[in-house]
Design an enzyme around this catalytic site. Structure first.
Site, mmCIF file in Angstrom:
data_model
loop_
_atom_site.group_PDB
_atom_site.id
_atom_site.type_symbol
_atom_site.label_atom_id
_atom_site.label_comp_id
_atom_site.label_asym_id
_atom_site.label_seq_id
_atom_site.Cartn_x
_atom_site.Cartn_y
_atom_site.Cartn_z
ATOM 1 N N ASN A 106 45.522 40.031 42.169
ATOM 2 C CA ASN A 106 45.933 40.811 41.001
ATOM 3 C C ASN A 106 45.243 42.190 41.049
ATOM 4 O OD1 ASN A 106 45.826 41.933 38.352
ATOM 5 N ND2 ASN A 106 46.326 39.941 37.474
ATOM 6 N N ALA A 107 46.028 43.233 41.271
ATOM 7 C CA ALA A 107 45.478 44.590 41.426
ATOM 8 C C ALA A 107 44.808 45.074 40.138
ATOM 9 C CB ALA A 107 46.591 45.553 41.830
ATOM 10 N N ARG A 146 36.830 40.160 30.198
ATOM 11 C CA ARG A 146 36.342 40.413 31.568
ATOM 12 C C ARG A 146 35.048 41.237 31.519
ATOM 13 N NH1 ARG A 146 40.880 41.496 33.100
ATOM 14 N NH2 ARG A 146 41.207 39.374 33.830
ATOM 15 N N ASP A 163 39.094 33.757 36.936
ATOM 16 C CA ASP A 163 40.218 33.006 36.374
ATOM 17 C C ASP A 163 40.255 33.307 34.892
ATOM 18 O OD1 ASP A 163 42.436 31.290 37.202
ATOM 19 O OD2 ASP A 163 41.663 29.958 35.667
ATOM 20 N N SER A 164 41.404 33.739 34.444
ATOM 21 C CA SER A 164 41.499 34.226 33.077
ATOM 22 C C SER A 164 42.844 33.851 32.486
ATOM 23 C CB SER A 164 41.263 35.737 33.042
ATOM 24 O OG SER A 164 41.995 36.401 34.056
ATOM 25 N N GLU A 224 46.634 27.206 45.584
ATOM 26 C CA GLU A 224 47.212 26.571 44.403
ATOM 27 C C GLU A 224 46.109 26.366 43.371
ATOM 28 O OE1 GLU A 224 49.961 22.850 43.405
ATOM 29 O OE2 GLU A 224 49.516 23.079 45.554
ATOM 30 N N LYS A 233 43.056 43.271 38.014
ATOM 31 C CA LYS A 233 41.695 42.722 37.972
ATOM 32 C C LYS A 233 40.768 43.486 38.915
ATOM 33 C CE LYS A 233 42.811 37.819 37.150
ATOM 34 N NZ LYS A 233 42.713 36.474 37.786
ATOM 35 N N GLY A 244 49.499 42.316 32.545
ATOM 36 C CA GLY A 244 49.656 40.999 31.930
ATOM 37 C C GLY A 244 50.072 41.074 30.463
HETATM 38 O O1 LIG Z 1 42.825 41.529 30.800
HETATM 39 C C1 LIG Z 1 43.939 40.976 30.745
HETATM 40 N N1 LIG Z 1 44.983 41.589 30.161
HETATM 41 C C2 LIG Z 1 46.201 41.045 30.125
HETATM 42 N N2 LIG Z 1 46.502 39.852 30.651
HETATM 43 C C3 LIG Z 1 45.484 39.194 31.240
HETATM 44 C C4 LIG Z 1 44.185 39.701 31.300
HETATM 45 N N3 LIG Z 1 43.391 38.832 31.927
HETATM 46 C C5 LIG Z 1 44.168 37.818 32.254
HETATM 47 N N4 LIG Z 1 45.435 38.029 31.839
HETATM 48 C C6 LIG Z 1 46.608 37.180 32.068
HETATM 49 C C7 LIG Z 1 47.383 37.652 33.282
HETATM 50 C C8 LIG Z 1 47.848 36.368 33.904
HETATM 51 O O2 LIG Z 1 49.036 35.947 33.252
HETATM 52 C C9 LIG Z 1 46.737 35.380 33.538
HETATM 53 C C10 LIG Z 1 45.669 35.331 34.609
HETATM 54 O O3 LIG Z 1 46.001 34.345 35.577
HETATM 55 P P1 LIG Z 1 45.062 34.171 36.853
HETATM 56 O O4 LIG Z 1 45.538 33.025 37.628
HETATM 57 O O5 LIG Z 1 43.633 34.196 36.411
HETATM 58 O O6 LIG Z 1 45.271 35.526 37.632
HETATM 59 P P2 LIG Z 1 46.430 35.993 38.613
HETATM 60 O O7 LIG Z 1 47.271 34.815 39.008
HETATM 61 O O8 LIG Z 1 47.121 37.152 38.020
HETATM 62 O O9 LIG Z 1 45.630 36.520 39.866
HETATM 63 P P3 LIG Z 1 44.602 35.673 40.794
HETATM 64 O O10 LIG Z 1 44.701 34.230 40.402
HETATM 65 O O11 LIG Z 1 45.012 35.936 42.182
HETATM 66 O O12 LIG Z 1 43.240 36.244 40.474
HETATM 67 O O13 LIG Z 1 46.156 35.855 32.336
HETATM 68 MG MG LIG Z 2 46.340 33.072 39.585
#
Ligand SMILES: O=c1nc[nH]c2c1ncn2[C@H]1C[C@H](O)[C@@H](COP(=O)(O)OP(=O)(O)OP(=O)(O)O)O1
Ligand SMILES: [Mg+2]
Length: 198
Positions: A13-14, A184, A71-72, A42, A16, A156
């Protein structure tokens, strides 16, 4: 504690990456796991903590570097904490716009006072893939869900997240402001303390 001039960020996720690098400052360079692999693990855990650890171990294994994972997600009170750890997959992997549309629809008849929500962030840092003692830091950000999207910044669910302390959406905030207030930011402040960077 460890040589932390370079960490691999276990995220595709760019948004993040940008936020976390800005919060960490210049002392630590975050390298994206995308430099090493395009395969996303996964997320089979039942908690933010489990998924953060799983992503961090995977990235450390692939890169050979210490790894940080984030993870958020968004926990909506009216939905019993959903979409929670499933936030990224809420609309079956169709992306942010579809996730936001589904959330607005789910809450369309829910009055203002029942629209409370919190963003959750867990950061996990492992020194190596089999690290028996990951560093874990958590941050929460309380707000509520708007009736319509607002703002162009962030990523997001930011356009739907009302920030009461600023009277605007999270996507209306300038990045420097979001990075002071967010889930975060809170998790990263704790991590910086743990790493002796604060
Ligand atoms: O500050 C934020 N502002 C807006 N939305 C956010 C934020 N922080 C998390 N979110 C949302 C985005 C995504 O729908 C989910 C994270 O899912 P999550 O699996 O942790 O991240 P991801 O799949 O986008 O990237 P990755 O797993 O490769 O780190 O929560
Ligand atoms: Mg993810």
């Amino acid at each position: 504690m460890m040589n932390l001039t370079q960490l691999v960020l276990a995220s595709h996720n760019a948004g993040k990456l940008k936020e976390l690098q800005a919060m960490l400052g210049e002392a630590v360079q975050l390298r994206s796991i995308g430099e090493f692999s395009q395969v996303e693990p996964e997320e089979t855990g039942l908690s933010f903590v489990e998924n953060a650890i799983l992503k961090a171990r995977n990235a450390a294994r692939i890169s050979g570097l210490p790894a940080l994972a984030d993870d958020s997600g968004l926990a909506v009170d009216y939905l019993g904490g959903a979409p929670g750890i499933y936030s990224a997959r809420y609309a079956d992997g169709k992306g942010d716009a579809a996730n936001n549309a589904k959330l607005l629809e789910a809450l369309k008849d829910v009055p203002q006072e029942q629209r409370g929500a919190q963003f959750v962030c867990v950061l996990a840092l492992v020194r190596h893939a089999d690290d028996p003692l990951p560093i874990l830091c958590e941050g929460l950000w309380h707000g509520s869900i708007l009736f319509a999207a607002s703002g162009e910044h962030g990523f997001g669910y930011d356009p739907l997240f009302w920030v009461p302390e600023r009277n605007c959406s999270s996507a209306d905030l300038a990045p420097v402001d979001k990075n002071q207030l967010s889930h975060r930011a809170r998790a990263m402040a704790l991590l910086r303390q743990r790493l002796g960077l604060a």
